[in-house]
Design a protein around this motif. Sequence first.
Motif, PDB file in Angstrom:
ATOM      1  N   CYS A 150       0.866  -1.182   0.000  1.00 20.52           N
ATOM      2  CA  CYS A 150       0.000   0.000   0.000  1.00 20.52           C
ATOM      3  C   CYS A 150       0.900   1.228   0.000  1.00 20.52           C
ATOM      4  O   CYS A 150       1.580   1.506   0.997  1.00 20.52           O
ATOM      5  CB  CYS A 150      -0.916   0.014   1.215  1.00 20.52           C
ATOM      6  SG  CYS A 150      -2.173  -1.274   1.217  1.00 20.52           S
ATOM      7  N   VAL A 151       0.908   1.957  -1.107  1.00 21.28           N
ATOM      8  CA  VAL A 151       1.741   3.161  -1.225  1.00 21.28           C
ATOM      9  C   VAL A 151       0.900   4.329  -0.724  1.00 21.28           C
ATOM     10  O   VAL A 151       0.192   4.991  -1.466  1.00 21.28           O
ATOM     11  CB  VAL A 151       2.202   3.369  -2.672  1.00 21.28           C
ATOM     12  CG1 VAL A 151       3.164   4.553  -2.768  1.00 21.28           C
ATOM     13  CG2 VAL A 151       2.882   2.108  -3.199  1.00 21.28           C
ATOM     14  N   ALA A 216       0.469  -3.781  -5.935  1.00 22.63           N
ATOM     15  CA  ALA A 216       0.557  -2.523  -5.197  1.00 22.63           C
ATOM     16  C   ALA A 216      -0.722  -1.737  -5.441  1.00 22.63           C
ATOM     17  O   ALA A 216      -1.342  -1.842  -6.500  1.00 22.63           O
ATOM     18  CB  ALA A 216       1.774  -1.713  -5.640  1.00 22.63           C
ATOM     19  N   THR A 218      -2.505   2.293  -4.653  1.00 25.98           N
ATOM     20  CA  THR A 218      -2.223   3.648  -4.207  1.00 25.98           C
ATOM     21  C   THR A 218      -3.371   4.579  -4.564  1.00 25.98           C
ATOM     22  O   THR A 218      -4.020   4.424  -5.598  1.00 25.98           O
ATOM     23  CB  THR A 218      -0.905   4.171  -4.819  1.00 25.98           C
ATOM     24  OG1 THR A 218      -0.605   5.452  -4.276  1.00 25.98           O
ATOM     25  CG2 THR A 218      -0.984   4.271  -6.343  1.00 25.98           C
ATOM     26  N   ARG A 233       6.948   4.740  -7.458  1.00 19.55           N
ATOM     27  CA  ARG A 233       7.379   4.032  -6.250  1.00 19.55           C
ATOM     28  C   ARG A 233       6.678   2.678  -6.127  1.00 19.55           C
ATOM     29  O   ARG A 233       7.281   1.699  -5.655  1.00 19.55           O
ATOM     30  CB  ARG A 233       7.082   4.880  -5.014  1.00 19.55           C
ATOM     31  CG  ARG A 233       7.845   6.198  -4.931  1.00 19.55           C
ATOM     32  CD  ARG A 233       9.337   6.015  -4.983  1.00 19.55           C
ATOM     33  NE  ARG A 233      10.040   7.270  -4.699  1.00 19.55           N
ATOM     34  CZ  ARG A 233      11.283   7.535  -5.040  1.00 19.55           C
ATOM     35  NH1 ARG A 233      11.984   6.619  -5.713  1.00 19.55           N
ATOM     36  NH2 ARG A 233      11.841   8.685  -4.728  1.00 19.55           N
ATOM     37  N   ALA A 234       5.413   2.612  -6.555  1.00 25.17           N
ATOM     38  CA  ALA A 234       4.710   1.329  -6.531  1.00 25.17           C
ATOM     39  C   ALA A 234       5.399   0.321  -7.445  1.00 25.17           C
ATOM     40  O   ALA A 234       5.550  -0.857  -7.088  1.00 25.17           O
ATOM     41  CB  ALA A 234       3.259   1.529  -6.960  1.00 25.17           C
ATOM     42  N   VAL A 246      -0.393  -2.629 -10.576  1.00 22.42           N
ATOM     43  CA  VAL A 246      -0.559  -1.474  -9.708  1.00 22.42           C
ATOM     44  C   VAL A 246      -1.997  -0.998  -9.833  1.00 22.42           C
ATOM     45  O   VAL A 246      -2.459  -0.694 -10.939  1.00 22.42           O
ATOM     46  CB  VAL A 246       0.406  -0.333 -10.076  1.00 22.42           C
ATOM     47  CG1 VAL A 246       0.141   0.897  -9.200  1.00 22.42           C
ATOM     48  CG2 VAL A 246       1.856  -0.784  -9.947  1.00 22.42           C
TER      49      VAL A 246
END
Length: 548
Positions: A150-151, A216, A218, A233-234, A246
């Motif tokens: 989890c971003v 991921a 976000t 970043r993910a 993602v």
Amino acid sequence: MEDEGKPGLPAPADMDPRRLHRALTLLSKGEWWTPAALVRETAAPRRAVEALLAEIGPERSGDRFRLGSDQVRRYAEVLDAGRPPFSPADPVEHLLPEHAAVVERLHELIERAPRSRQALDHVAATPETVVRRALLLGARFWLRDTRLLCVGDHDLTSLAIGMIHPHVQTTVVDIDERILAFIDSAAAGLGLDVRTRWADLRLGLAPAARGYADLAITDPPYSPDGIGLFVARAIEGLREPARGRVLLAYGASERTPMLALKVQKALLDLNVVSEAVYPDFNRYFGAEAIGSAADLYILRPTTKSLPAATARSEQVSTAIYTQGPQAVESREPVAVPVDEVTAGGFQPDALVGGWPKGVLPKLPRVRLTTWLAKPYAARLGQVAVALPAGLESALPRVLLATRAGHLRVYTAEEVRLGELAKVLDPVYELAARGGVLEAVRRPLPQDEAERVVRTIMDRAHGKIANSWRDALIVLRPELNKRQARTVVDETAPWAKDVTLLELPLHRLRDLLGAVRDSLVRAERAVQEAVAQAPSADPAAAPSLGPGQ
């Protein structure tokens, strides 16, 4: 604005009248509706709902509205009477009733969670939304033995996923210390496999999260730079980017298509494929300018995505949010006169952060990202740091990232020592004047527990569990590495595979108490080992006093 003589409705050329038709249908059923509730239910922007109400003049009671009987007849043609309302594609809506208990629990957790921070673009998602995210993950992907990143997680998606898919291991990275502490506490109470890591994504992803996950998710700031950074970043957090996915929540007002286009370009630059887009999937308490709704994208990275994400991360601006000191319109870097840097005989060996070129040009300069990523190679006595506005939460990590004897830090805001002094007390004596912080390294302590904490804090770039284990062995040489590591794992399971610089502050605050507990366990382990030895003689047990 008229549609076949019906005031208040969009013209067909506007191409999106049905959201307002849905609002009319809700108003026609005799119940009272606030504008905010209409926005949340229909995903129509607040301005469009307000314009509709102003134009049609419904019955009013305080801040609530409904249509009178004459108005219901007038708009009968466009009402959804007898027909199910239009709903954007949602492949898991039918599963939601089966998880009513989880939705109710999320209601309670969201009520107790830390309040939103405007400067971080926080807007809370509804409990139904976070549960539907968890259901979509399970419906679309095989989650057995899966790791999720989890971003950012102000929405508490990690908790919903843990309750519905308890076999998923989840790591949360976030800049907000309050959120990290709340998630840790809630996950422990629920028995969920959720771990937290601090990260300011502008300065890098938490080391423990790099190459960690299969999926991921976000819900980032909705600026093009914010979307680009969080998705980058993910991607960095995926074990195999070309095989991972993602999930991205993003919404834009129908009045600002050019902003949405910039976001699409930011995603295109990351070489990701939009595998699916679910319109209005995410609903919020707020964000009424975009209809309290956002689409959910499923992005598939390609073999070119990780290099693109790495390149994107090298160009990070501190201004990724839409409001506050970290916004796109944020202030200029901290300006520091040269004579102030060297005041009081201070002679820095290096400059860290965003320093103007004219300040002490012969000194080595270190970017904040480099400073936090790895130990500085040369020995440093004194260091001057310029911390840009909006990066104040990185201050404890900036100080812990070095063994320099004296740091002088310049910030855009007045430094408050309270919490900072408590966390850093084992290492530094702190003094502040306005936006300038002086940090002078303390001598090594004599207390055993404090010496272990100091060892851990002096090795901030290394794994906490390893430094802790080694410090225990120095104090209790009767322990071997396996025994010492067992003590650490039993005392602090949260310390596994994490460095000090990514540890949330609430863990740092508790570190001394945890170390004292580990010393008790270590002494017990030594005594048990002596008792179990073939030639054990209680009288010959080694002394465990401070001198050992």
